[in-house]
Design a protein around this motif. Structure first.
Motif, PDB file in Angstrom:
ATOM      1  N   ASN A 158       0.854  -0.997   0.229  1.00 45.33           N
ATOM      2  CA  ASN A 158       0.026   0.037   0.239  1.00 45.33           C
ATOM      3  C   ASN A 158       1.140   1.062  -0.059  1.00 45.33           C
ATOM      4  O   ASN A 158       1.768   1.451   1.074  1.00 45.33           O
ATOM      5  CB  ASN A 158      -0.791  -0.020   1.184  1.00 45.33           C
ATOM      6  N   ALA A 159       0.856   1.981  -1.173  1.00 43.97           N
ATOM      7  CA  ALA A 159       1.816   3.137  -1.207  1.00 43.97           C
ATOM      8  C   ALA A 159       1.263   4.394  -0.209  1.00 43.97           C
ATOM      9  O   ALA A 159       2.140   5.173   0.028  1.00 43.97           O
ATOM     10  CB  ALA A 159       1.635   3.752  -2.499  1.00 43.97           C
ATOM     11  N   CYS A 160       0.101   4.167   0.471  1.00 50.75           N
ATOM     12  CA  CYS A 160      -0.111   5.156   1.455  1.00 50.75           C
ATOM     13  C   CYS A 160       0.062   4.727   2.805  1.00 50.75           C
ATOM     14  O   CYS A 160      -0.169   5.310   3.729  1.00 50.75           O
ATOM     15  CB  CYS A 160      -1.691   5.629   1.334  1.00 50.75           C
ATOM     16  N   THR A 161       1.071   3.703   3.116  1.00 50.28           N
ATOM     17  CA  THR A 161       1.400   3.439   4.248  1.00 50.28           C
ATOM     18  C   THR A 161       3.037   3.525   4.452  1.00 50.28           C
ATOM     19  O   THR A 161       3.668   3.018   3.466  1.00 50.28           O
ATOM     20  CB  THR A 161       0.851   2.144   4.710  1.00 50.28           C
ATOM     21  N   PHE A 162       3.443   3.583   5.644  1.00 46.03           N
ATOM     22  CA  PHE A 162       4.888   3.626   5.904  1.00 46.03           C
ATOM     23  C   PHE A 162       5.113   2.448   6.618  1.00 46.03           C
ATOM     24  O   PHE A 162       4.647   2.092   7.756  1.00 46.03           O
ATOM     25  CB  PHE A 162       5.642   4.510   6.566  1.00 46.03           C
ATOM     26  N   ASP A 163       5.633   1.353   6.133  1.00 45.38           N
ATOM     27  CA  ASP A 163       5.982   0.014   6.575  1.00 45.38           C
ATOM     28  C   ASP A 163       7.266  -0.173   7.523  1.00 45.38           C
ATOM     29  O   ASP A 163       8.049   0.118   6.792  1.00 45.38           O
ATOM     30  CB  ASP A 163       5.783  -1.048   5.521  1.00 45.38           C
ATOM     31  N   GLU A 164       7.248  -0.621   8.501  1.00 48.98           N
ATOM     32  CA  GLU A 164       8.427  -1.014   9.421  1.00 48.98           C
ATOM     33  C   GLU A 164       8.333  -2.196  10.221  1.00 48.98           C
ATOM     34  O   GLU A 164       7.247  -2.509  10.514  1.00 48.98           O
ATOM     35  CB  GLU A 164       8.909   0.335   9.898  1.00 48.98           C
ATOM     36  N   CYS A 165       9.185  -2.367  10.977  1.00 48.07           N
ATOM     37  CA  CYS A 165       9.229  -3.680  11.953  1.00 48.07           C
ATOM     38  C   CYS A 165      10.337  -3.203  13.082  1.00 48.07           C
ATOM     39  O   CYS A 165      11.338  -2.545  12.807  1.00 48.07           O
ATOM     40  CB  CYS A 165       9.843  -5.026  11.304  1.00 48.07           C
ATOM     41  N   THR A 166       9.734  -3.166  14.158  1.00 42.36           N
ATOM     42  CA  THR A 166      10.291  -2.742  15.462  1.00 42.36           C
ATOM     43  C   THR A 166      10.351  -3.833  16.593  1.00 42.36           C
ATOM     44  O   THR A 166       9.460  -4.624  16.429  1.00 42.36           O
ATOM     45  CB  THR A 166       9.810  -1.681  16.215  1.00 42.36           C
ATOM     46  N   ALA A 167      11.516  -4.086  17.226  1.00 39.32           N
ATOM     47  CA  ALA A 167      11.342  -4.971  18.290  1.00 39.32           C
ATOM     48  C   ALA A 167      10.140  -5.070  19.287  1.00 39.32           C
ATOM     49  O   ALA A 167       9.751  -6.164  19.592  1.00 39.32           O
ATOM     50  CB  ALA A 167      12.746  -5.436  18.899  1.00 39.32           C
ATOM     51  N   GLU A 168       9.745  -3.925  19.370  1.00 41.40           N
ATOM     52  CA  GLU A 168       8.632  -3.719  20.401  1.00 41.40           C
ATOM     53  C   GLU A 168       7.264  -4.084  19.647  1.00 41.40           C
ATOM     54  O   GLU A 168       6.311  -4.541  20.526  1.00 41.40           O
ATOM     55  CB  GLU A 168       8.604  -2.445  20.751  1.00 41.40           C
ATOM     56  N   ALA A 169       7.042  -3.672  18.439  1.00 40.31           N
ATOM     57  CA  ALA A 169       5.751  -3.845  17.986  1.00 40.31           C
ATOM     58  C   ALA A 169       5.596  -4.832  16.720  1.00 40.31           C
ATOM     59  O   ALA A 169       4.786  -5.121  16.297  1.00 40.31           O
ATOM     60  CB  ALA A 169       5.292  -2.607  17.345  1.00 40.31           C
ATOM     61  N   GLY A 170       6.707  -5.415  16.282  1.00 44.56           N
ATOM     62  CA  GLY A 170       6.761  -6.213  14.894  1.00 44.56           C
ATOM     63  C   GLY A 170       6.234  -5.353  13.788  1.00 44.56           C
ATOM     64  O   GLY A 170       6.679  -3.999  13.889  1.00 44.56           O
ATOM     65  N   CYS A 171       5.702  -5.729  12.840  1.00 42.07           N
ATOM     66  CA  CYS A 171       5.267  -5.028  11.673  1.00 42.07           C
ATOM     67  C   CYS A 171       4.259  -3.962  12.088  1.00 42.07           C
ATOM     68  O   CYS A 171       3.306  -4.232  12.409  1.00 42.07           O
ATOM     69  CB  CYS A 171       4.844  -6.157  10.577  1.00 42.07           C
ATOM     70  N   THR A 172       4.703  -2.636  11.394  1.00 43.19           N
ATOM     71  CA  THR A 172       3.452  -1.729  11.668  1.00 43.19           C
ATOM     72  C   THR A 172       3.305  -0.802  10.262  1.00 43.19           C
ATOM     73  O   THR A 172       4.368  -0.939   9.302  1.00 43.19           O
ATOM     74  CB  THR A 172       3.823  -0.711  12.587  1.00 43.19           C
ATOM     75  N   HIS A 173       2.215  -0.408   9.827  1.00 43.61           N
ATOM     76  CA  HIS A 173       1.983   0.204   8.799  1.00 43.61           C
ATOM     77  C   HIS A 173       1.271   1.553   8.869  1.00 43.61           C
ATOM     78  O   HIS A 173       0.021   1.520   9.290  1.00 43.61           O
ATOM     79  CB  HIS A 173       1.044  -0.731   7.924  1.00 43.61           C
ATOM     80  N   THR A 174       1.957   2.626   9.103  1.00 41.37           N
ATOM     81  CA  THR A 174       1.766   3.863   9.261  1.00 41.37           C
ATOM     82  C   THR A 174       1.195   4.888   8.290  1.00 41.37           C
ATOM     83  O   THR A 174       1.901   4.874   7.206  1.00 41.37           O
ATOM     84  CB  THR A 174       2.777   4.785  10.159  1.00 41.37           C
ATOM     85  N   LYS A 175      -0.024   5.169   8.386  1.00 38.17           N
ATOM     86  CA  LYS A 175      -0.697   5.896   7.310  1.00 38.17           C
ATOM     87  C   LYS A 175       0.157   7.119   6.752  1.00 38.17           C
ATOM     88  O   LYS A 175       0.304   7.867   7.949  1.00 38.17           O
ATOM     89  CB  LYS A 175      -2.102   6.367   7.537  1.00 38.17           C
ATOM     90  N   VAL A 176       0.379   7.609   5.488  1.00 38.27           N
ATOM     91  CA  VAL A 176       0.832   8.739   5.370  1.00 38.27           C
ATOM     92  C   VAL A 176       0.032   9.616   4.511  1.00 38.27           C
ATOM     93  O   VAL A 176      -0.773   9.062   3.762  1.00 38.27           O
ATOM     94  CB  VAL A 176       2.257   8.450   4.587  1.00 38.27           C
ATOM     95  N   ASN A 177       0.117  10.952   4.473  1.00 42.15           N
ATOM     96  CA  ASN A 177      -0.974  11.689   3.784  1.00 42.15           C
ATOM     97  C   ASN A 177      -0.580  12.326   2.541  1.00 42.15           C
ATOM     98  O   ASN A 177      -1.298  12.941   2.042  1.00 42.15           O
ATOM     99  CB  ASN A 177      -1.383  12.706   4.853  1.00 42.15           C
ATOM    100  N   ILE A 178       0.627  12.208   2.429  1.00 36.31           N
ATOM    101  CA  ILE A 178       1.024  12.849   1.203  1.00 36.31           C
ATOM    102  C   ILE A 178       0.828  12.116  -0.193  1.00 36.31           C
ATOM    103  O   ILE A 178       1.308  10.974  -0.241  1.00 36.31           O
ATOM    104  CB  ILE A 178       2.643  12.906   1.217  1.00 36.31           C
ATOM    105  N   GLY A 179      -0.070  12.685  -0.960  1.00 39.13           N
ATOM    106  CA  GLY A 179      -0.319  11.853  -2.036  1.00 39.13           C
ATOM    107  C   GLY A 179      -1.503  10.896  -1.997  1.00 39.13           C
ATOM    108  O   GLY A 179      -1.750  10.173  -2.930  1.00 39.13           O
ATOM    109  N   CYS A 180      -2.262  10.722  -0.844  1.00 42.53           N
ATOM    110  CA  CYS A 180      -3.281   9.748  -0.679  1.00 42.53           C
ATOM    111  C   CYS A 180      -4.461  10.405  -0.185  1.00 42.53           C
ATOM    112  O   CYS A 180      -4.745  11.228   0.439  1.00 42.53           O
ATOM    113  CB  CYS A 180      -2.693   8.794   0.415  1.00 42.53           C
ATOM    114  N   ASP A 181      -5.448   9.873  -0.868  1.00 40.42           N
ATOM    115  CA  ASP A 181      -6.750  10.144  -0.517  1.00 40.42           C
ATOM    116  C   ASP A 181      -7.381   9.445   0.598  1.00 40.42           C
ATOM    117  O   ASP A 181      -7.392   8.240   0.782  1.00 40.42           O
ATOM    118  CB  ASP A 181      -7.827  10.078  -1.487  1.00 40.42           C
TER     119      ASP A 181
END
Length: 181
Positions: A158-181
Motif C-alpha cells: 500500500n503506497a499510502c502506508t509507511f511499513d516498518e518492523c520494530t522489536a517492540e511492535a513487530g510489523c507496523t503500517h503507518t498511514k502517510v497523507n502525502i498524495g493519498c486520499d
C-alpha cells in the motif's frame, strides 16, 4: 644392592625400600630397619593415595575414590595409570552432568548432546526450527549453534502506508497523507 663394611666383613645388602633401610650388624648380616610409622612413601599403585609406612616397614596407601557419582560413566582404576571414568556410548558428560544423546541444552534447541561428534561439549543442532524472539524475523532456524531468522517483509503493498518492523511492535503500517486520499 648396597655394600657395607664392618671391620672384616663385606656384605651386599638389598637396596633400601620405600619404608625400610638395611644395615649390616656385628654378625655380618643385613638387618632391615623399618622407617618410622607414618613416614610418607610411594607404594607405586596409582589407585591409592596418602601412602605411608606401617609399623612392619610396608608402604601402604588408602584406596582412591573410584565412584564419581555419575550414572553415565564406568569407573575403574588401573594401578599403572590411576582412576578413569569412561562415558557410556549414548551419553555426553558436559559440565559434570550426564546428558543422553539427542537431548538439547536446556533453553537452547540449537545445541545438542551428540556423542558421535564430541562427548564433553554441546554440538550444533543445525537446521532445527527455533524462535529467536525477534518479531522482525521469520523462518527461524539453528545455524552454527545459534537461532536466527531472515528479515520479515512488512511491506503491505500500500503506497499510502509507511511499513516498518520494530522489536517492540513487530510489523507496523503507518498511514502517510502525502498524495493519498
Amino acid at each position: 644392592a648396597d655394600t657395607a663394611q664392618i671391620d672384616a666383613c663385606s656384605v651386599a645388602c638389598p637396596a633400601d625400600g620405600p619404608c625400610v633401610r638395611y644395615e649390616v650388624d656385628a654378625a655380618c648380616t643385613c638387618t632391615p630397619i623399618p622407617l618410622a610409622e607414618g613416614t610418607a612413601c610411594d607404594d607405586g599403585d596409582a589407585c591409592t593415595g596418602g601412602d605411608t609406612c606401617d609399623a612392619q616397614g610396608a608402604c601402604v596407601g588408602k584406596p582412591s575414590k573410584l565412584d564419581d557419582g555419575l550414572d553415565c560413566t564406568t569407573d575403574s582404576c588401573d594401578p599403572a595409570t590411576g582412576v578413569s571414568h569412561v562415558v557410556a556410548d549414548d551419553f555426553c558428560l558436559i559440565t559434570d552432568a550426564c546428558w543422553p544423546a539427542g537431548k538439547a541444552q536446556p533453553g537452547d534447541p540449537c545445541l545438542i548432546c551428540a556423542p558421535d561428534e564430541q562427548v564433553s561439549a554441546w554440538s550444533n543442532n543445525e537446521g532445527v526450527a527455533c524462535d529467536d524472539g525477534d518479531p522482525c524475523t521469520a523462518d527461524d532456524s539453528c545455524a552454527d549453534g545459534a537461532c536466527a531468522g531472515t528479515p520479515r517483509d512488512c511491506d503491505d503493498d500500500n503506497a499510502c502506508t509507511f511499513d516498518e518492523c520494530t522489536a517492540e511492535a513487530g510489523c507496523t503500517h503507518t498511514k502517510v497523507n502525502i498524495g493519498c486520499d
